[in-house]
Write a protein that holds these residues in place. Structure first.
Motif, short mmCIF file in Angstrom:
data_model
loop_
_atom_site.label_atom_id
_atom_site.label_comp_id
_atom_site.label_asym_id
_atom_site.label_seq_id
_atom_site.Cartn_x
_atom_site.Cartn_y
_atom_site.Cartn_z
N SER A 1 0.84 -1.19 0.00
CA SER A 1 0.00 0.00 0.00
C SER A 1 0.89 1.26 0.00
O SER A 1 2.10 1.16 -0.20
CB SER A 1 -0.92 -0.03 1.22
OG SER A 1 -1.82 1.03 1.19
N VAL A 2 0.29 2.42 0.18
CA VAL A 2 1.06 3.66 0.05
C VAL A 2 0.88 4.57 1.26
O VAL A 2 -0.07 4.44 2.01
CB VAL A 2 0.61 4.45 -1.20
CG1 VAL A 2 0.94 3.69 -2.45
CG2 VAL A 2 -0.87 4.76 -1.11
N SER A 3 1.76 5.53 1.35
CA SER A 3 1.68 6.53 2.41
C SER A 3 1.25 7.86 1.80
O SER A 3 1.95 8.44 0.97
CB SER A 3 3.04 6.65 3.09
OG SER A 3 3.36 7.98 3.36
N ALA A 4 0.08 8.35 2.22
CA ALA A 4 -0.42 9.61 1.67
C ALA A 4 0.50 10.77 2.04
O ALA A 4 0.64 11.72 1.27
CB ALA A 4 -1.84 9.87 2.18
N GLY A 5 1.13 10.68 3.20
CA GLY A 5 2.04 11.75 3.61
C GLY A 5 3.25 11.83 2.68
O GLY A 5 3.66 12.92 2.26
N THR A 6 3.83 10.67 2.37
CA THR A 6 4.96 10.66 1.45
C THR A 6 4.54 11.20 0.09
O THR A 6 5.27 11.96 -0.55
CB THR A 6 5.49 9.21 1.29
OG1 THR A 6 5.62 8.63 2.58
CG2 THR A 6 6.81 9.19 0.57
N PHE A 7 3.34 10.80 -0.34
CA PHE A 7 2.81 11.29 -1.61
C PHE A 7 2.72 12.81 -1.61
O PHE A 7 3.12 13.48 -2.57
CB PHE A 7 1.44 10.66 -1.85
CG PHE A 7 0.75 11.16 -3.07
CD1 PHE A 7 1.24 10.87 -4.33
CD2 PHE A 7 -0.40 11.94 -2.96
CE1 PHE A 7 0.59 11.34 -5.46
CE2 PHE A 7 -1.05 12.40 -4.08
CZ PHE A 7 -0.55 12.11 -5.34
N ALA A 8 2.20 13.36 -0.52
CA ALA A 8 2.05 14.82 -0.45
C ALA A 8 3.40 15.51 -0.54
O ALA A 8 3.54 16.54 -1.21
CB ALA A 8 1.34 15.21 0.85
N VAL A 9 4.41 14.95 0.12
CA VAL A 9 5.73 15.55 0.05
C VAL A 9 6.27 15.46 -1.38
O VAL A 9 6.86 16.42 -1.90
CB VAL A 9 6.70 14.88 1.04
CG1 VAL A 9 8.10 15.44 0.89
CG2 VAL A 9 6.20 15.07 2.46
N ALA A 10 6.05 14.32 -2.03
CA ALA A 10 6.54 14.16 -3.41
C ALA A 10 5.88 15.20 -4.32
O ALA A 10 6.55 15.82 -5.16
CB ALA A 10 6.22 12.74 -3.91
N ILE A 11 4.59 15.38 -4.18
CA ILE A 11 3.88 16.37 -4.99
C ILE A 11 4.45 17.76 -4.75
O ILE A 11 4.73 18.53 -5.69
CB ILE A 11 2.38 16.35 -4.66
CG1 ILE A 11 1.72 15.18 -5.38
CG2 ILE A 11 1.73 17.65 -5.04
CD1 ILE A 11 0.22 15.28 -5.37
N ALA A 12 4.63 18.10 -3.46
CA ALA A 12 5.17 19.42 -3.14
C ALA A 12 6.56 19.58 -3.75
O ALA A 12 6.92 20.66 -4.25
CB ALA A 12 5.23 19.60 -1.62
N TYR A 13 7.32 18.50 -3.73
CA TYR A 13 8.67 18.52 -4.29
C TYR A 13 8.64 18.82 -5.79
O TYR A 13 9.41 19.64 -6.29
CB TYR A 13 9.33 17.16 -4.02
CG TYR A 13 10.81 17.10 -4.30
CD1 TYR A 13 11.73 17.51 -3.35
CD2 TYR A 13 11.28 16.60 -5.50
CE1 TYR A 13 13.09 17.44 -3.60
CE2 TYR A 13 12.64 16.52 -5.77
CZ TYR A 13 13.54 16.95 -4.82
OH TYR A 13 14.89 16.86 -5.07
#
Ligand SMILES: Nc1ncnc2c1ncn2[C@@H]1O[C@H](COP(=O)(O)O)[C@@H](O)[C@H]1O
Ligand SMILES: Nc1ncnc2c1ncn2[C@@H]1O[C@H](COP(=O)(O)O)[C@@H](O)[C@H]1O
Ligand SMILES: Nc1ncnc2c1ncn2[C@@H]1O[C@H](COP(=O)(O)O)[C@@H](O)[C@H]1O
Ligand code: NA
Ligand code: NA
Ligand code: NA
Lengths: 310, 100, 100, 100, 310, 310
Positions: F98-110
């Motif tokens: 599965s995935v981590s929404a928090g990591t996803f958010a950081v990736a998007i911000a990046y």
């Protein structure tokens, strides 16, 4: 209208509290607001510090540290003369040697609203002023070489919420610099005043509850809590002038000296000096000096700073 | 089914004491504890949870009577003079004797 | 060490009653009280704390048996018909007899 | 005034169990229950409420002894092996016998 | 797409609740959102009032007050005919005589999204409508000269959270005026819709739980909760027209009359009239009329206002 | 300075936690932040999806679904080789599938901070990846035809907070479209980074507490939690490239594959597979892989994506 809506939120909270309305903010909101305020102050200071740092700053910081040690030493005998017990005097003195981040936030908002320049690294002074008064207060209460657990006291103080948030914000702002921090700027620009307004609403509600204890502690406490801010502001302003701060900076340093802590110091002193009566110190700093500084003090201290510089 | 009994020690006191009390409980090697938030009034005035320095906590410890009594004595000596805190004991029946 | 005993009165009822109950407790001059938030279900349906008018509170009062019984009678007369509220008593051992 | 007595069953365990436990309580047709939030430490380590999967709940059920014992047995069989949960019983005096 | 995302948040909450999802907002967030909404409505009204106040306003306010007394008097016999008990009828009538701040917020957002002008002092009407229905409702239930403790009821009502926040915001906005309030404007401009959206998400979750009680109270309650808003809107709109309000203002007054309170009135009536069944009134106002007004009513009332003025 | 202030908030939380400071955020704030993040991601995705949808998307979604089934099947034997028990291996494998929404958010911000384009419908992949790993994990633990209550597990998963918020946001964004959603845009524009920063502060505090359990579970767990993200990113990036995603999209898919869930999966697995030790999986995904991905991984995966495309 000359009245600042942010300050009116404080008055609103005060009135709502005194009329025993049902209004109350959820505790989590109050926590959130104070976290946001402290972070915003720290971040803002850090960003500006990155741009404006200078060797002079070191001397100024040391002087402010000395101020933090001096203020409780002045407050203590005054309190003893007013016939407070030794521990209570030391406890109250520690509160007034330290600073109130809420008062600081209002002072900053006041300067910004008047387009008054002030030294941008001033949040650093807030951090510097938080701590020494606690140590001086404990020495006043117990003398040296006593059973104080300095280690765990140090923890309590340096790892307390306010210092950690201020310092953390400062470091992040400093390391990131103005460009990188831009997406977080709403925290200390557009969101700052709304957050401060809600914070003051809650402070008004809390301050209104302190009035109850006032009856017991009486006129002597009220006298101290009104007179000491004036004395503190006198000294703080003079120091600001001597250090060559701008008008705004001088007025803010005067405000810091005039204000009494109601977050960091109560928490630390409650555990380090439990014999002291926390109702006395909170009533004074939060119930009397805070409203006084917010409503009357800050404009006064600004006038004083202008007079000093002129 | 008759169940073994133990003592339930309940402390109610100012929230500022939480970390100190937890250290004490660890030092006394109690088998466990439970804490919840509360507000109240006692001889030291009203304590609301809206303000950091005013809320109360409610600590429960289930243990044998002897340990409960030692804890009680410690709390009396350590905190009763300067802090808003009360404590009381009651008897409870437990499952899994070996845990407590 | 044998400790003196007192009665612990526990009320669980709708949060809307908090200020009324506190006034009652003051009128009865109880030595103190503790309140915490709760949710639950009883004969009057589910009460969640997510919504102002639905949460429950849990009130604890330690006092002598006679006062507890008078409080109990008052609550039965005053609230049982129209409000979701329950109460129960138990015996606890206390420190510092003079406080309760 | 002598009051009838009932058993107060208290469960303290991980918050993730709340909906499961409520289903169990409904299945056992208990007369009511009260839940509040807590944190604590037991043999399965520290449980803080700052994090969804870590907080505890405290469940109270007042019922007759027989039902309490059946519930206890169910909880022991169902949850004790894999979940952080404790339970204990005590005796309480109640008003309005017919409710519990 | 004609659908307003803000309203979709309500539907989202409703669906999430009905499908028994795990989604729930922390209670403190819900409290915070309603505080922000009420403050924002008050502030906005105050600022506009400062600019737009006129002697006509006094007469309009009195007329709206009369509306607040009239509505429960109409609702009560209707409820009696539907065979609700005397106390339950009085209780429900009080809810519908008063207003729902949430419905009001959605109506305002609806008008703003369509660039429809409305009288800016309308939040004043919300304040004015909150109270009289409670008093009329109690008179309907108990007659005069009974054991009601009017003093403590007055406290409860006037010092209740919603009124205090609305009035507080109104006064601050009024005293500060548009320029001074500018830094707080995000509360009722950029932040208003996001806050409203989250608020409606929670309202959807709450409303979904009311459907359970609906089974018990049945068809009669549902009928009232759908029919009365139409009647109320008819009267409210007619009054708005008679008072010379704009199309937007008329539609909003119709919406206010159509809505039933689910914050201030339940809290007050629970203590003042505990014999009444709170599940009935909450299910009606929150579970049926609120969704109905949000989803269907407001566009309808706007069409009605347009028809009235044309 | 190359350092992102948002990431520094994570480091700040980590340091504050490790130094045992008093700093803690109110639980309601943390809940609120994660609700805001998930909603914002969903809304943003929905709005963009409305503009950019294409038939290709269907195939991509199915491929991503397959990825979600494949990852735990790879993780499981690796964990068995590292001598974890069958249930613990299955449990950890489910987290990493599965995935981590928090990591996803950081990736998007990046990506946004570097003006890197990525496929705007990518939040859809987050939704798609949340679920299958849980089912595969349970099959790995128990085999088929066992006593798993698939019905109530399905509830738990599909009606869990994260999926509901992501899907709800997605639908609202999709139905409303860019113009109508504009007033809610602050949720995913100006407010996104401040919210993410505070969220990461709390994640830092939480992650710091996981280090305690690390001592017990030891070196094998740390090895897996550092090595598997690299493997996952390798596979995810390759798939992204094969599907013809942009550089940004490929890097984000790699990040998703590299990350382990710490909200949805722990909640579901705790009830469905209670024999597994939750401390192991949380320590790995939250205490090790999350910091690793945030601090080191994302730039690495971006470089990898650039290398793939070039
Ligand atoms: N008689 C009592 N019954 C229940 N709780 C009490 C009682 N007395 C004190 N408490 C609780 O204990 C706290 C501290 O008590 P005190 O030290 O008397 O101020 C109070 O704030 C109450 O929450
Ligand atoms: N048997 C019970 N055990 C524990 N709590 C109960 C019980 N019955 C009622 N309660 C609590 O008391 C509140 C009011 O009860 P009731 O008046 O029966 O609706 C409920 O919401 C529960 O929190
Ligand atoms: N001896 C005890 N006294 C009070 N609470 C306890 C005790 N042991 C465990 N608990 C509570 O029960 C929860 C689960 O216990 P355990 O299964 O031992 O981890 C803990 O998180 C505590 O909140
Ligand atoms: Na000072
Ligand atoms: Na109405
Ligand atoms: Na993954």
């Amino acid at each position: 209208m000359g009245w600042d809506p942010v300050v009116m939120f404080f008055v609103f909270g005060l009135l709502a509290g005194l009329s025993r309305s049902e209004l109350k903010l959820p505790p989590a909101l109050y926590d959130t607001l104070s976290i946001l305020l402290l972070l915003a102050i720290g971040l803002h200071g850090g960003v500006e510090l990155a741009a404006e740092a200078s060797p002079v700053l070191l001397w100024q910081t040391l002087a402010v540290l000395a101020l933090g040690c001096l203020l409780p030493v002045i407050a203590f005998p005054a309190l003893r003369i007013l016939r407070f017990s030794r521990v209570d005097s030391a406890n109250i003195a520690a509160h007034y040697g330290s600073v109130s981040a809420g008062t600081f936030a209002v002072a900053i908002a006041y300067m910004l609203a008047r387009d008054l320049h002030f030294e941008s690294y001033i949040p650093l002074f807030v951090v510097v002023l938080e701590v020494p008064a606690i140590i001086v207060g404990l020495l006043l209460a117990k003398g040296i070489a006593r059973d104080t657990d300095w280690r765990s006291l140090g923890r309590e103080v340096f790892l307390g919420k306010s210092i950690v948030l201020l310092l953390g914000g400062l470091c992040i702002g400093l390391l990131a610099g103005e460009d990188a921090i831009a997406p977080l700027a709403p925290l200390y620009t557009s969101m700052f005043k709304p957050v401060l307004a809600l914070f003051l609403l809650e402070m008004g509600l809390i301050a209104s509850r302190q009035f109850g204890s006032l009856k017991e502690s009486g006129i002597r406490l009220a006298f101290f809590a009104l007179a000491f801010p004036l004395a503190g502001a006198g000294i703080g302003g003079a120091l600001g002038h001597a250090l060559g701060l701008s008008v705004g900076g001088t007025a803010i340093l005067a405000t810091l000296a005039a204000s009494g802590s109601y977050i960091a110091v109560p928490a630390a002193m409650r555990l380090a000096l439990p014999e002291a009566n926390p109702a006395l110190s909170l009533t004074a700093s939060l119930g009397i000096s805070f409203p006084f500084n917010i409503l009357v003090g800050i404009p006064l201290y600004l006038a004083y700073a202008e007079w000093l510089i002129a | 089914m008759t169940l073994p009994t133990r003592t339930l020690l309940t402390l109610i006191g100012e929230a500022a004491l939480e970390s100190k009390l937890v250290k004490d409980l660890e030092a006394f090697e109690v088998p466990g504890w439970t804490i919840s938030d509360a507000r109240g009034r006692g001889s030291r005035g009203v304590r609301r949870s809206a303000w950091d320095n005013e809320g109360n906590i409610r600590v429960e410890v289930i243990c044998n009577t002897e340990l409960a009594q030692r804890l009680l004595a410690h709390i009396r000596n350590q905190y009763h003079r300067d802090f808003a805190i009360i404590c009381f004991l009651s008897e409870v029946q437990i499952l899994r004797e070996e845990k407590f």
